[in-house]
Scaffold this active site. Structure first.
Site, short mmCIF file in Angstrom:
data_model
loop_
_atom_site.label_atom_id
_atom_site.label_comp_id
_atom_site.label_asym_id
_atom_site.label_seq_id
_atom_site.Cartn_x
_atom_site.Cartn_y
_atom_site.Cartn_z
N SER A 20 0.83 -1.19 0.00
CA SER A 20 0.00 0.00 0.00
C SER A 20 0.87 1.26 0.00
O SER A 20 1.64 1.47 -0.94
CB SER A 20 -0.96 -0.06 1.20
OG SER A 20 -2.01 0.87 1.06
N ASP B 252 -10.12 -5.13 -3.76
CA ASP B 252 -9.51 -4.12 -2.88
C ASP B 252 -10.39 -2.88 -2.82
O ASP B 252 -10.63 -2.22 -3.84
CB ASP B 252 -8.11 -3.76 -3.41
CG ASP B 252 -7.28 -2.98 -2.40
OD1 ASP B 252 -7.86 -2.21 -1.62
OD2 ASP B 252 -6.05 -3.14 -2.42
N HIS C 84 -7.92 -5.64 0.65
CA HIS C 84 -6.66 -4.92 0.84
C HIS C 84 -5.82 -5.65 1.89
O HIS C 84 -5.68 -5.21 3.03
CB HIS C 84 -6.95 -3.48 1.29
CG HIS C 84 -5.79 -2.55 1.18
ND1 HIS C 84 -5.18 -2.26 -0.03
CD2 HIS C 84 -5.11 -1.83 2.11
CE1 HIS C 84 -4.20 -1.40 0.18
NE2 HIS C 84 -4.13 -1.14 1.48
#
Length: 222
Positions: free
Chosen positions: A118, A172, A203
């Site tokens: 991320s 996600d 995620h």
């Protein structure tokens, strides 16, 4: 050589022959991904050291200005404004110090993997292609690219052929898979050795992805 970033590390039983520097996501810490190391089931003979740094604490605009560990501020969820370039540059410089510290301790650049999830992946995709020595690889998970238009002009030839492993969750809800795919397409258009895989997850990471990461790390660091 010491680093300005605090971190936790997981060292091999024997000689250190390679290093994976793994950057966490927004609001997490270096502790977040450390438990993944035994799940990777990497051969002891590879001598892989893992470094999990803690991002600096800073106010994050989209979270009401709350202070948390973040590699950069997020002022907007818009596709092209999500990563604050000033913070990306500051954090990239700090992570570069970590790489230099590993090199000073005897691990050559071509045995160092720069990885991130991320927000951490944004830093990996920014710094990796710009680093001045050839890295073993760049791993970018559930992430996107900051200022992709700047890549061709700022890239360092040392990492033109460095393998890039990208993976993303198909469901996600934090970083839409389209953002990850756009980063992949940018790297591909600039002739990077980039691979892409997606998984039926949100995620996060799942076991299939962990197994793929393990195989990729072994191929890069054997």
């Amino acid at each position: 050589m010491s680093s300005a970033l605090p971190y936790i590390d997981v060292n091999p039983a024997g000689e250190i022959k390679a290093t994976v520097i793994w950057l966490h996501g927004l609001g997490d810490s270096g502790h977040g991904f450390a438990p993944i190391v035994p799940e990777l089931k990497l051969p002891d003979a590879l001598g892989i050291r893992f470094v999990f740094p803690h991002a600096p604490e800073r106010p994050v605009t989209i979270n009401g200005g709350m202070r948390m560990r973040a590699w950069y501020d997020i002022k907007s969820m818009d596709f092209d404004k999500r990563a604050d370039l000033t913070g990306v540059l500051e954090s990239s410089a700090l992570v570069e110090q970590l790489i230099e510290a590993e090199m000073a301790n005897g691990v050559p650049a071509d045995k160092i993997i720069l990885a991130g999830f991320s927000q951490g992946g944004v830093i990996a995709l920014h710094l990796g292609p710009r680093f001045h020595q050839t890295l073993a690889g760049i791993m970018a998970l559930s992430t996107y690219m900051c200022q992709p238009a700047l890549l061709p002009s700022e890239a360092n030839a040392a990492n033109n052929d460095t393998p890039v492993f990208m993976a993303h969750g198909e469901m996600d809800e934090v970083v839409p898979i389209s953002m990850g795919k756009a980063a992949y397409e940018t790297l591909k258009a600039n002739h990077y050795n980039v691979s892409w895989q997606s998984y039926p997850m949100q995620h996060n990471v799942n076991m299939d992805e962990i197994n793929a990461i393990s195989q990729w790390l072994q191929s890069r660091l054997a």
